[in-house]
Design a protein around this motif. Structure first.
Motif, mmCIF file in Angstrom:
data_model
loop_
_atom_site.group_PDB
_atom_site.id
_atom_site.type_symbol
_atom_site.label_atom_id
_atom_site.label_comp_id
_atom_site.label_asym_id
_atom_site.label_seq_id
_atom_site.Cartn_x
_atom_site.Cartn_y
_atom_site.Cartn_z
ATOM 1 N N GLY A 65 3.871 -2.430 -17.833
ATOM 2 C CA GLY A 65 5.114 -2.392 -17.078
ATOM 3 C C GLY A 65 4.962 -3.047 -15.722
ATOM 4 O O GLY A 65 3.973 -2.825 -15.027
ATOM 5 N N ALA A 78 12.560 -5.129 -13.064
ATOM 6 C CA ALA A 78 11.626 -4.377 -13.902
ATOM 7 C C ALA A 78 11.659 -4.989 -15.298
ATOM 8 O O ALA A 78 12.731 -5.292 -15.813
ATOM 9 C CB ALA A 78 12.022 -2.903 -13.971
ATOM 10 N N TYR A 82 8.135 -1.780 -18.644
ATOM 11 C CA TYR A 82 8.232 -0.709 -17.652
ATOM 12 C C TYR A 82 9.358 0.250 -18.017
ATOM 13 O O TYR A 82 9.202 1.471 -17.943
ATOM 14 C CB TYR A 82 8.461 -1.277 -16.250
ATOM 15 C CG TYR A 82 8.537 -0.204 -15.196
ATOM 16 C CD1 TYR A 82 7.379 0.374 -14.697
ATOM 17 C CD2 TYR A 82 9.756 0.256 -14.716
ATOM 18 C CE1 TYR A 82 7.437 1.376 -13.748
ATOM 19 C CE2 TYR A 82 9.828 1.254 -13.774
ATOM 20 C CZ TYR A 82 8.665 1.817 -13.289
ATOM 21 O OH TYR A 82 8.719 2.817 -12.370
#
Length: 172
Positions: A65, A78, A82
């Motif tokens: 992530g 992100a 993640y």
């Protein structure tokens, strides 16, 4: 533009003035519409570079992530790994690393140490043990080990400083 200016010059001051005011009005409306279109993202004056697309594609394919956050803790980006790791199904479910690990005092201390190093401009890495997976409900799954690392990201002179957090499940 040359043809219009020659036409206005030949038309004379009294006949050319209303046309000139009309032309300036039309140009002003076009300018205002363009400003609003660029503000909402409908029009872009400089496209994204190919390097940004390659970098985003690379980060999206990582198994660990990756989270980019600014110093105020706002999430900038992100990757899907993640989101899966923290159990997020949408953007509203995404949390920063410190909030995702907030249930464990050992993890909180490790993240605090990493954040201190980030404030000083250094990269840092810690491994923490969690009694359950961070994206799971209470009682689901067994204990897990996570490697959490972060480093400051060099940004441009006009952009805000960012931190790149990486979280990997290293239980195996």
């Amino acid at each position: 533009i040359v043809v219009v200016s020659i036409g206005l010059m030949l038309a004379g001051r009294t006949r050319g003035e209303p046309f000139l005011l009309g032309l300036l009005g039309i140009l002003a409306v076009i300018g205002v519409v363009t400003l609003f279109a660029s503000a909402i993202g409908l029009v872009r004056f400089s496209g994204r570079g190919q390097g940004e697309d390659v970098a985003k594609s690379f980060v999206d394919t990582l198994q660990e992530g990756v989270l980019l956050a600014d110093r105020d803790g706002r999430i900038v980006y992100a990757n899907r790994a993640y989101a899966d790791l923290v159990g997020a199904t949408g953007e509203r479910d995404l949390h920063t690393v410190d909030r995702a690990f907030s249930g464990n005092p050992d993890a909180t201390e490790a993240i605090y140490r990493i954040a201190q190093d980030l404030r000083e401009g250094r990269a840092a890495e810690e491994e923490v043990r969690m009694p359950a997976p961070i994206g799971a409900r209470r009682g689901e799954g067994g204990a897990r080990w996570y490697r959490i690392s972060a480093r400051p990201v060099a940004s441009g002179p006009r952009s805000r400083p960012l931190a790149a957090w990486r979280v990997a499940d290293i239980t195996r």
